[in-house]
Scaffold this active site. Structure first.
Site, PDB file in Angstrom:
ATOM      1  N   SER A   1      -2.979   2.250 -18.438  1.00 12.04           N
ATOM      2  CA  SER A   1      -4.402   2.616 -18.157  1.00 12.04           C
ATOM      3  C   SER A   1      -5.115   3.714 -18.673  1.00 12.04           C
ATOM      4  O   SER A   1      -6.176   3.841 -18.612  1.00 12.04           O
ATOM      5  CB  SER A   1      -4.462   2.299 -16.540  1.00 12.04           C
ATOM      6  OG  SER A   1      -3.955   3.545 -16.060  1.00 12.04           O
TER       7      SER A   1
ATOM      8  N   GLY B   1       0.838  -1.069   0.033  1.00 13.36           N
ATOM      9  CA  GLY B   1       0.087  -0.012   0.030  1.00 13.36           C
ATOM     10  C   GLY B   1       0.939   1.028   0.148  1.00 13.36           C
ATOM     11  O   GLY B   1       2.182   1.250   0.230  1.00 13.36           O
ATOM     12  N   PRO B   2       0.187   2.406  -0.175  1.00 14.05           N
ATOM     13  CA  PRO B   2       0.894   3.659  -0.226  1.00 14.05           C
ATOM     14  C   PRO B   2       1.409   4.003   1.083  1.00 14.05           C
ATOM     15  O   PRO B   2       1.015   3.574   2.057  1.00 14.05           O
ATOM     16  CB  PRO B   2      -0.082   4.708  -0.657  1.00 14.05           C
ATOM     17  CG  PRO B   2      -1.263   3.906  -0.514  1.00 14.05           C
ATOM     18  CD  PRO B   2      -1.236   2.616  -0.533  1.00 14.05           C
ATOM     19  N   PRO B   3       2.254   4.973   1.118  1.00 16.08           N
ATOM     20  CA  PRO B   3       2.805   5.552   2.522  1.00 16.08           C
ATOM     21  C   PRO B   3       1.711   6.104   3.460  1.00 16.08           C
ATOM     22  O   PRO B   3       0.897   6.664   3.119  1.00 16.08           O
ATOM     23  CB  PRO B   3       4.011   6.285   2.359  1.00 16.08           C
ATOM     24  CG  PRO B   3       4.349   6.203   0.879  1.00 16.08           C
ATOM     25  CD  PRO B   3       2.834   5.674   0.139  1.00 16.08           C
ATOM     26  N   GLY B   4       1.959   5.999   4.710  1.00 13.51           N
ATOM     27  CA  GLY B   4       1.207   6.254   5.632  1.00 13.51           C
ATOM     28  C   GLY B   4      -0.225   5.655   5.842  1.00 13.51           C
ATOM     29  O   GLY B   4      -1.237   6.258   6.515  1.00 13.51           O
ATOM     30  N   VAL B   5      -0.507   4.578   5.372  1.00 17.34           N
ATOM     31  CA  VAL B   5      -1.883   3.653   5.427  1.00 17.34           C
ATOM     32  C   VAL B   5      -1.609   2.922   6.816  1.00 17.34           C
ATOM     33  O   VAL B   5      -2.611   2.241   7.097  1.00 17.34           O
ATOM     34  CB  VAL B   5      -2.180   2.926   4.286  1.00 17.34           C
ATOM     35  CG1 VAL B   5      -2.405   4.010   3.128  1.00 17.34           C
ATOM     36  CG2 VAL B   5      -1.123   1.991   3.899  1.00 17.34           C
ATOM     37  N   GLY B   6      -0.542   2.733   7.435  1.00 21.18           N
ATOM     38  CA  GLY B   6      -0.563   1.771   8.813  1.00 21.18           C
ATOM     39  C   GLY B   6      -0.052   0.684   8.664  1.00 21.18           C
ATOM     40  O   GLY B   6      -0.159  -0.369   9.414  1.00 21.18           O
ATOM     41  N   LYS B   7       0.991   0.239   7.618  1.00 19.00           N
ATOM     42  CA  LYS B   7       1.648  -0.995   7.418  1.00 19.00           C
ATOM     43  C   LYS B   7       2.430  -1.366   8.468  1.00 19.00           C
ATOM     44  O   LYS B   7       2.360  -2.645   9.094  1.00 19.00           O
ATOM     45  CB  LYS B   7       2.167  -1.082   6.289  1.00 19.00           C
ATOM     46  CG  LYS B   7       1.532  -0.792   4.621  1.00 19.00           C
ATOM     47  CD  LYS B   7       2.202  -0.866   3.528  1.00 19.00           C
ATOM     48  CE  LYS B   7       3.539   0.179   3.530  1.00 19.00           C
ATOM     49  NZ  LYS B   7       2.883   1.592   3.403  1.00 19.00           N
ATOM     50  N   THR B   8       3.144  -0.585   9.083  1.00 15.78           N
ATOM     51  CA  THR B   8       4.151  -0.874   9.895  1.00 15.78           C
ATOM     52  C   THR B   8       3.596  -0.871  11.436  1.00 15.78           C
ATOM     53  O   THR B   8       3.764  -1.872  12.126  1.00 15.78           O
ATOM     54  CB  THR B   8       5.245   0.139  10.152  1.00 15.78           C
ATOM     55  OG1 THR B   8       6.003   0.283   8.902  1.00 15.78           O
ATOM     56  CG2 THR B   8       6.442  -0.096  11.278  1.00 15.78           C
TER      57      THR B   8
ATOM     58  N   LYS C   1      -8.612   4.820  -8.072  1.00 16.46           N
ATOM     59  CA  LYS C   1      -9.370   5.660  -8.913  1.00 16.46           C
ATOM     60  C   LYS C   1     -10.759   5.908  -8.656  1.00 16.46           C
ATOM     61  O   LYS C   1     -11.148   7.168  -8.769  1.00 16.46           O
ATOM     62  CB  LYS C   1      -8.977   4.761 -10.271  1.00 16.46           C
ATOM     63  CG  LYS C   1      -7.496   4.595 -10.537  1.00 16.46           C
ATOM     64  CD  LYS C   1      -7.442   3.817 -12.008  1.00 16.46           C
ATOM     65  CE  LYS C   1      -5.952   3.402 -12.288  1.00 16.46           C
ATOM     66  NZ  LYS C   1      -5.820   2.734 -13.610  1.00 16.46           N
TER      67      LYS C   1
END
Length: 815
Positions: free
Chosen positions: A709, A386-393, A752
């Site tokens: 796309s 996912g993109p940065p800042g979405v809470g992966k870590t 999108k």
């Protein structure tokens, strides 16, 4: 001594030596001018049987026994000794005594007090009671002297006698602290009866068995009974000697090693070297035992420790070996954290730490459920995409909390050396284990949650490919024997829960991607960001800036203003920074006592943060031929692109601008070829293309753009341009095209769709093959957007182009 006629065999060998030479002491009574009378005073004994020829001391304490001695000894030195059947009886009656005893002569009397007398007696002859003469105050009885029965002198009898004598001599030889003269006395005895009576008192048998030997008049049977006891004691003595020799041998070896170690220390002191080497080796050995590594690892470490004995401490190799053994001793070979497999508690922790992300949470709960049902199973390697800042870590930290395990984070971004993963060989100066082993050593447990952050940012150069080194680490079927080059022994990683994170899955090598289960964490919607800000971000920023909730109250519209005008991201990092900036401004006012509480409104946000930083692309205000709204996916989430096409007199050239990449350029070429192939259908003819130039532009020009796309958007823009039919302003589209006019699927449909919703679009054209992905689109977007699945470009034009294009006066004219 107790207050009774307790007899005790004199300690040591004095008594044995004194009684050993039968020729010297056999006729003491006759030399004293006395013979054994027919009536004897009887002295009861407990727990002991006296045999003829035995000399030993007796302790007398009973009043009746002392009176017996006082009245009998002035008349005769000979008394009768009988053993009690029950040693606990204080005043035995005649029936309490064995009927056969030994007549003995008193050699010496020592009166220590009125109630304590010590006698030294020698046994003379066996006798049997005939008639009780008196029972009080002490027992007197008429006795009959007994005569032994001797066998016929044969070789067998001689052999029996010699066997007993040799066995007893060997027993004395094996007995600790036994002087040599005792063995000599035994070997000097030539009389079988005398030998049996000499050995019988020292047999390790109970009183009843000794009494039976005393009563046995058949000398052959008496010797057999004594031989049985001697043989049993000899076998035990031989076993004891063997055990003693084994222990002594081990002790001697330990003494030898200790002596050599002390010599080594002395030599080191003379050479001025470290004298604490042995102590250090001993400490390392103890730490290795406490670590409990596998047997093969322990053998390897022991081999290295033995090398320290012969390597001087000043040698560089010495410190290398010490560091190696210390590393092995510090690794958690047998330490495991106990998993908390309470699924309800895990769900509560995940809900507490993260808003929404239901698909991710459900997958994690499934993982914990499998661990609960099959603790020894090999779990998958998860990869949060996912993109940065979405809470992966932070999700990894929550998983560790839910499991009750240690959390280890290892950032892989930018590493290019394969040794970072596998470690350096010990042949290099400054070598060390790889980061996997180092993190496990710091965690102190063999089953932590290990997060491999930014796995898509791994580089590769002449030092190797770290991503390839991760192939073994992230394979559940192989990592139970992971071999670090520094350790050079296998380490079990199968209990480690590996979680990788990545922003771009395409940047992860295919073999590595194949070993991981990818879980997508798309960007948040405006509503989700609003909830995250209210539940988590504000609370954390108030705490960090020293504010109480009542000192800084937030309106919901203030959050919306920050989300829309001051952030442009898929995650919430920038959102938290802007909320923190507002909280700091309020904290400054509270610290200056300018205000006690503040309410954050949209106007206050604009006042504190300044003009809006981002102006989002919105839907077209008016429709115009050649302009199309496309959709793109970026690391920050979805974006709206206004693709513009225009034509003017020229020579058939095509100009592409807007910082577009090679793939997008190819999409423009494919779209133009598809338009030209439909000669006459879109108001075009072959002659037009030789007289005009075409310019395609994709704002914003400074932002790199690439990907296939936008293919149908490019085609629709050119088709609109040449057909002079404008595209509906409320329509956006995404999809790849082919030269046959087919629409192929794309990725990032959720992102999108969210971008289209934010831009005010009402209709989104998507590939028919992406219809299955609508399940991932948030319900909020599904309610506001109309999705039109298409299979070819004809369906695209039917849904996107307006019917009447003549109403637009601004259409381009071609000379």
């Amino acid at each position: 001594m107790n207050d009774d006629p307790l007899i005790a065999l004199k300690s040591g060998t004095d008594a044995k030596s004194a009684s050993g030479d039968a020729a010297a002491i056999g006729n003491i009574a006759e030399r004293a001018g006395q013979s054994i009378p027919d009536v004897l005073s009887i002295l009861p004994l407990r727990s002991f049987v006296i045999f003829p020829g035995t000399i030993l001391p007796l302790t007398v304490g009973r009043a009746a026994s002392i009176k017996l001695l006082d009245e009998t000894l002035p008349q005769t030195k000979i008394i009768g000794l009988l053993t009690q059947r029950d040693e606990t009886k204080e005043e035995p009656e005649p029936q309490d005594l064995y009927p056969v005893g030994t007549a003995a002569i008193v050699l010496k009397l020592l009166r220590q007090s009125d109630s304590h007398v010590i006698l030294v007696v020698q046994g003379l002859r066996r006798f049997a009671l005939r008639t009780i003469v008196a029972a009080h105050p002490y027992l007197r009885a008429e006795v009959e002297l007994l005569h032994s029965k001797f066998p016929t002198q044969t070789k067998e009898w001689e052999a029996t006698f010699r066997n007993l004598r040799d066995s007893s001599a060997k027993l004395l030889e094996l007995t600790p602290d036994m002087p040599e003269q005792a063995r000599a006395v035994v070997l000097s005895i030539e009389d079988p009866e005398q030998l049996a009576d000499f050995l019988a008192p020292n047999l390790n048998v109970d009183t009843a068995q000794k009494q039976a030997i005393l009563e046995e008049l058949d000398v052959e049977k008496r010797l057999a009974a004594v031989q049985k006891g001697i043989s049993a004691q000899l076998e035990i003595a031989q076993i004891q000697q063997k055990l003693h020799q084994d222990v002594q041998s081990q002790f001697s070896e330990a003494q030898r090693r200790a002596y050599l170690r002390e010599q080594m220390k002395a030599i080191q002191r003379e050479l001025g070297e470290d004298a604490g080497t042995a102590d250090q080796i001993e400490r390392l050995s103890k730490r290795l035992e406490e670590a409990k590594p596998p047997e093969e690892v322990l053998k390897q470490a022991d081999r290295e420790l033995k090398r320290l004995d012969v390597i001087p401490p000043a040698s560089p190799e010495y410190s290398v070996i010490v560091s190696y053994v210390e590393t092995i001793a510090e690794l958690p070979w047998s330490k495991l954290s106990k998993d908390n497999l309470d699924l309800n508690q895990a769900q509560q922790i995940l809900d507490r730490d993260h808003y929404d992300l239901e698909k991710v949470k459900r997958r994690l709960i499934e993982y914990l459920a499998v661990r609960k049902l099959n603790p020894q199973g090999h779990g998958p390697i998860l990869c949060f995409l996912g993109p940065p800042g979405v809470g992966k870590t932070s999700l990894g930290q929550s998983i560790a909390d839910a499991l009750g395990r240690k959390f280890v984070r290892m950032s892989l971004g930018g590493i290019r050396d394969e040794a970072e993963i596998r470690g350096h060989r010990r042949t290099y100066i400054g070598s060390m284990p790889g980061r996997i082993i180092q993190e496990l050593r710091r965690a102190g447990t063999r089953n932590p949650v290990m997060m491999l952050d930014e796995v898509d940012k791994i580089g590769a150069d002449f030092r190797g490919d770290p991503a390839s080194a991760l192939l073994e680490v992230l394979d559940p079927r192989q990592n139970h024997t992971f071999s670090d080059r520094y350790l050079d022994v296998p380490f079990d990683l199968s209990q480690v829960l590996f979680i990788a994170t990545a922003n771009y899955i395409d940047a992860v090598p295919e073999p590595l991607r194949d070993r991981m289960e990818v879980i997508s964490l798309p960007g948040y919607t405006e509503r989700e960001k609003l909830e995250i800000a209210k539940r988590y971000l504000v609370r954390r920023q108030l705490e960090e800036n020293g504010l109480k909730p009542e000192q800084c109250e937030w309106q919901e519209e203030a959050f919306r203003r920050i989300i829309n005008d001051y952030t442009h991201e898929a995650g919430v990092r920038e959102l938290e920074r802007q909320i923190g900036a507002v909280c700091r401004a309020v904290a400054a006012q509270v610290a200056r006592r300018e205000t006690e509480r503040a309410t954050i409104t949209p106007e206050r946000v604009a006042e504190l943060l300044g003009p809006a930083k981002y102006v989002r692309e919105t839907k077209l205000k008016t429709s115009q031929p050649g302009v199309v709204t496309g959709l793109a996916y970026t690391p920050a989430g979805g974006e709206v692109l206004h693709i513009e096409a225009t034509r003017y007199p020229g020579k058939g050239n095509v100009t592409l601008t807007g910082h577009i990449g090679e793939v997008m350029k190819e999409s423009v070429q494919a779209a133009l070829s598809l338009v030209r192939s439909r000669d006459g259908q879109l108001g075009t003819n072959a002659e037009d293309f030789r007289k005009i130039d075409i310019h395609v532009h994709v704002p914003a020009g400074a932002v790199p753009k690439d990907g296939p796309s936008a293919g149908i958007a490019m085609f629709t823009a050119l088709a609109s341009l040449f057909s002079k039919r404008p595209v509906r302003p409320d329509v956006a589209m995404t999809g790849e095209i082919t030269l046959r006019g087919l629409v192929l699927p794309i990725g990032g449909l959720k992102e999108k769709s969210l971008a289209a919703m934010r831009a005010g679009i009402s209709t989104v054209i998507i590939p028919k093959l992406n219809e299955k992905d609508l399940v991932d689109v948030p319900e909020e977007a599904k309610q506001k957007l109309k999705f039109i699945p298409v299979e070819n470009v004809d369906e695209v034009l039917a849904a996107a182009l307006e019917e009447n294009g003549a109403a637009h006066a601004s259409e381009s004219k071609v000379a």
